[in-house]
Scaffold this active site. Structure first.
Site, mmCIF file in Angstrom:
data_model
loop_
_atom_site.group_PDB
_atom_site.id
_atom_site.type_symbol
_atom_site.label_atom_id
_atom_site.label_comp_id
_atom_site.label_asym_id
_atom_site.label_seq_id
_atom_site.Cartn_x
_atom_site.Cartn_y
_atom_site.Cartn_z
ATOM 1 N N ASP A 1 9.720 29.063 23.706
ATOM 2 C CA ASP A 1 8.545 30.122 24.806
ATOM 3 C C ASP A 1 8.925 29.560 25.349
ATOM 4 O OD1 ASP A 1 8.518 29.374 21.366
ATOM 5 O OD2 ASP A 1 6.107 30.307 22.051
ATOM 6 N N ARG B 1 -3.913 16.093 29.921
ATOM 7 C CA ARG B 1 -3.411 17.639 30.247
ATOM 8 C C ARG B 1 -4.039 17.455 31.688
ATOM 9 N NH1 ARG B 1 -0.408 18.597 27.255
ATOM 10 N NH2 ARG B 1 -0.633 19.874 25.803
ATOM 11 N N ASP C 1 -5.497 24.031 24.469
ATOM 12 C CA ASP C 1 -5.247 23.746 25.650
ATOM 13 C C ASP C 1 -4.858 24.209 26.884
ATOM 14 O OD1 ASP C 1 -4.205 21.150 24.574
ATOM 15 O OD2 ASP C 1 -1.726 21.658 23.505
ATOM 16 N N SER D 1 4.562 22.062 14.369
ATOM 17 C CA SER D 1 4.955 21.883 15.846
ATOM 18 C C SER D 1 4.016 20.499 17.085
ATOM 19 C CB SER D 1 3.611 23.093 16.564
ATOM 20 O OG SER D 1 3.031 22.778 16.662
#
Lengths: 409, 409, 409, 409
Positions: free
Chosen positions: D17, D96, D125, D181
């Protein structure tokens, strides 16, 4: 009369109750030192000193705690918007930690094994004083005569106290009982008991001591501007006459003065005492009422929404409750206080107020340093940085769960 | 002009914005039905009906929702003591669910695929309307012209709308723009934008529409008694003239009348909109302000302490927030409402009030059925069932953890 | 020995303490009726009946309360995810309201003026029992011998009780004291005091009574499926052998059986008792631990986010606290319960679990009726009804206040 | 390909990606610098560096943020007992802020006008990264290709990306897509999407990457002791082999090692994403699960009851929610953090644990400095300083309001 039982530091008011307690304690064999805290109440402290010495106190302490009261208790309560059961501004609660702390300090200095007070056995104040005593000095012993059967059974009412006073040569200044009891300090004056015990009786006009009746207040409003730094008032300016005050104690006294003459700060409630009894109280909190209104208003301008929400749902009720319940000296206060201080960092600016016959009316506010308010962004006419399409996505996203719910009901 | 794109139910006010939207929607190829909700605002509904038909509406709905507004939204808000950011009584928020619900009902009846409104893209109302629409009819499609670039770029301001109106023969009654915008309903009137965007500008005296200035209110107080059942007002009695009102809608209208003439219910705040922008608003909530004061007071007399604490810390802020944020039609409202109703079972009794130049002053309260308040128990003079020794154990037990903490710091 | 002082209903266990209390009460001049509640503990109820009669009870009640315990206390606690201080599942607390309620019912039926129990003066149970008694029958008089000086000073320890038993011909079955004390019911078994008072001592392996040590549990997992309706378990299916149980009481007993053999539900904590003392307790809650895990998991699938948040921040902690603190019979419980029931309406579905050596492992869940979970919407691969551009507006809108803050710090 | 549009700092993973995004951004006319954060995930950072440079990055940053991640995010989360919806330990959320902060620092250093990431348009996210970006640098511009129609419509699935990679000579290492994922860091590994989208499908045994299956874990338990100071782990001792670790980063890595081999820390839930979509996730949090259990246990010994209650009802849920919702860089975090730190001052001591086949079993705890637990006071056998008569008064006082309620229902 020997003092073989030890030394007591008695919180003394000069009134009938604590004078009788003083003599009774000596009768029981204690040495008694008296302690009066000046937290702003109207009182003839020198007369009380003489009376205490006359009836047997071996030493008398009279302490001016007004500044520490304002700086350490009143102003943080303003920062916290402290309030109990939606209405009561906690005036009595706020003075107790200051009074108790100095009492313990003196008791330690004077090697008193005992500490005593004249609070009744049904009220909040006994709890507030004693929890403070125990937290500050876990080994101290408390003598609470109004909870000792041999005392309260001997003195079932005022006549018994008067008879005892006569017998023991205790001077009595006030020969007739007031039809209510009061507690006064710099922040407020309270009225309860007596004729007020019927919650449907309107308080008599002559009861209110600090403030004029709104109906008798001036017909012309007064306008002031209050400046805050970190949520604490640092300046009051009277816009009518230009008077400006900034010393923390003077500022609060000045606010009281103008609030009192404009009839501001009266309330009348039925509240839930900590011990579970309902009780009716009337309160006057003149300067505090102005500060609370101004502080809440300024927060609208300068406080982030989530910080405000946290403060309102978490800090305000918890801080208020611990004040009311006498748990100021506690670990949870430290936790709440750390959060409170952090929340107030941005509360900087000034508020314009109009005072008129009991009303505190906000007429504007500004902050030169805090920029959360953005006129262009707020404007309905100017787009500013805001794109209306963003609101579209916001609403659609918020609607996801509500659509699901809508489909299920 | 065909209606090939489908049928729209437009929330129509009769003013310039929604009239232009009506014509613009037709221009885009939609058939337009208009809908006006009467929630108590001062409005010439018939003139609006004629205007809508004149400029192309194929049908006009004008719905009197005042009773449902009072019974289903206003009174529960009183039960909840609903308030946003300590000050705002949520007048606009409260009307939105009522208006949206009827709009969806009509849209479904008229087989409208679309629903439209004239709310701006920066405010709260777009969110409140649309979240309600989506929850009530998850498949409905919303047309919000003020968030569609081809609309808001074509009409960047009032002059462009006026030009469009002239071009399209849309009658314009108000040729000059007011220096602020308002939203009125039975509960309140709001003022924002325009000159109010500077938060330090004092609202002009002539802005306030519902209430007289406290300075101009009568010099003689009015006295009333409000009776509540389960937290809902069931009777208002004017003690001066003996007028008594008990129909839910009439009662609220009557309270508004006496509150308005006594200058009650004005506020001026900076608040946090749901979308994160700060905005300044002025609000008048005359009758609601009286009811809130009376309801809170009565709860002091009849509500258990823990129930009050739960209500204050959870129900009030959560219910207020969901009203403000437009999430009335949501599963969480059902949960809060179940708790709210249960909490109000004992809120029965009456409150005496004095109304005077902006002040709502409680003068007494009583309840013939609820007996949580006990004069003997409360009394400082009478022992009642309470033994002072119990307080001793209570305090000692409460002090256990505080002594431990005191030893550790 | 006359009964001139009145009639007492004593909560009787058959053990040394309450047997001595029975005899002592008679010695004081009371008539004593005994009451034993069967809440699922392992006990020889008939032996206890005979013993009570032998040592002077005029009547003996033995009540099977297991079904009401499961249906009225245990299952609502599962709905509420009730837990105290993050760990304790409230097993003792949950049984108290059931026991106290029946005790009051019998006391009223038997015209007992007094009610008595054998709880110590430092624990939670005295509070839980007595607050329940007083709420259910405000006029009842409680005799708590372990708080009466003439009792606890006469019996300062087990040897004094044994001597008294010998003197009064009270049969003693257990001649040596266990090194800890226990409380058992259908929901749990607790262990405290004795060797456990040092919080750093690991509980001895032979202490645990209900569950096998996880190390000794089977090496092969068991798999079950639990079905919930409105948050209450309505069926358990053992996927290994096909056994299916659905009667509320049988279901819970069956869950206990499989949990016990798989070593599920042990904890060991230091907790804060209501009276402010810290205490160490070990608890086994086999079936309850499985139900809690399953219920929380199912809520993930079927509960709206805001409802979950409200329940977690408001209902769960408040409901748990009132259970722990003995305030089940209270107005606040009614308020919380109304909200709890409403919150559980959508908690319908089933959860697959693997039980293995102390672990309760979720292996899947589904609901045929509740549709909040949407595979397409959730999918990272399929767009579904969700437009990524909506997330853009959502984020931009959420960022407004954070950008303002970012500019100010 | 010129860079006339400006410079982008792309959060780059080396996968398909973000490699396609890199090339696509260059195609759109941007200069691209890549940034990889090492937060403990298993990754060939050097291979990723080479790949980025090969496909057009003008510069590559690879930053080891593991220590700051442990010290600034993980350990405060342990202090807060942070958890989302009762189950999820917030592993992705915690990384994050650390990643975003360094990204902004590099963007500022490299004069990038843009910042980009490869998050999907439906997940949490994107919100977490972008709210952090905007708070740290309100002027930064974000390019989120998965929310740009010309990107996501061009690449509707993996085949389109693979075709683009082939066309643009982007090396592809993993030719077949994994059936789920993952997101990995030092604290946890997450699994979602693909086969997991059916919430009733049990995760395949080979999915779990960090931990062994409890069924395959050793038959012999391991025992460790963790020492905390101010709520932060400062030492881990393996009681089997005497290994001791105290460096903050090493300590956490070591805890992960022993937790992983004992099958600790797996969960499987359906959660509510911030944007309102439900999603199913499986998570492994090995070391974090041990720390959470130990920290909660120690708090039982050393935390005051009211502080614990405040922390549990306010700090834990609010802090957890802001982490989940990506609002770490916010004024409310500062407020909560101030309270959190104050609450942890007394959290000093050690906890003994047994690790066995997925279980974390507390075997004891002690504190040499904190003395809230008092064996004599706690003891059921020893009176200590506690007088049973005090409990009497405590209960009687607590019963006052409940008796009143009992009389009214």
């Amino acid at each position: 009369m020997s003092a073989s039982k030890g030394r007591v530091l008695l919180a003394y008011s000069g009134g009938l109750d604590t004078s009788c307690i003083l003599v009774w304690l000596r009768e029981q064999g204690y040495e008694v030192i008296t302690y009066m805290a000046n937290v702003g109440q109207e009182e003839d402290f020198e007369a009380a000193r003489e009376k205490a010495l006359k009836i047997g106190a071996t030493k008398v302490y009279i302490e001016d705690l007004r500044r520490i009261f304002v700086e350490e208790l009143i102003y943080p309560a303003i920062q916290a918007n402290a309030i109990y059961e939606n209405v009561y501004l906690l005036g009595t609660s706020l003075a107790r930690p200051v009074i108790a702390k100095r009492q313990i300090e003196i008791a330690e200095k004077e090697n008193c094994q005992y500490i005593s007070h004249g609070c009744t056995g049904k009220g909040n104040d006994q709890v507030r004083f004693e929890l403070a005593y125990y937290a500050l000095n876990p080994g101290i012993k408390v003598i609470a005569p109004w909870r000792i059967p041999e005392f309260y059974e001997r003195f079932p009412g005022r006549p018994a106290l008067l008879a005892y006073a006569a017998e023991k040569n205790i001077p009595v200044t006030q020969t007739t009982d007031k039809p209510w009891s009061t507690d006064e300090n710099l922040f407020h004056c309270s009225y309860e008991a007596g004729v007020l015990e019927d919650p449907n009786v309107t308080p008599p006009k002559n009861m209110w001591k600090l403030t004029v009746d709104p109906e008798d207040a001036p017909n012309t409003p007064e306008r002031i501007t209050i400046t805050f730094k970190h949520g604490i008032p640092v300046q009051v300016k009277n816009n009518s006459d230009g008077i400006t005050v900034s010393d923390p104690l003077d500022l609060f006294i000045y606010l009281n003065t103008i609030a009192r003459r404009n009839g501001i700060g009266r309330i009348d409630i039925v509240e839930n005492r900590y011990i579970g009894i309902k009780s009716r109280g009337c309160y006057e909190t003149p300067g505090g009422t102005i500060l609370r209104t101004a502080h809440i208003d300024l927060e609208g301008l300068v406080l982030d929404r989530q910080v405000r929400s946290l403060r309102d749902q978490f800090i305000t009720p918890q801080y208020s409750q611990l004040l009311y319940n006498g748990q100021y000296f506690s670990p949870e206060r430290s936790v709440l206080f750390a959060a409170l201080l952090e929340s107030q960092k941005s509360v900087n600016g000034e508020v314009k107020l109009k005072l008129y016959k009991g009303n505190v009316i906000v007429e504007g506010r500004k902050s030169d340093t805090e920029k959360l308010y953005d006129m262009d962004e707020s404007s309905m006419d100017v787009t500013g940085n805001f794109s209306p399409i963003d609101a579209d996505g916001f609403i659609k996203t918020q609607s996801i769960r509500l659509k699901k719910w809508g489909m299920s009901v």
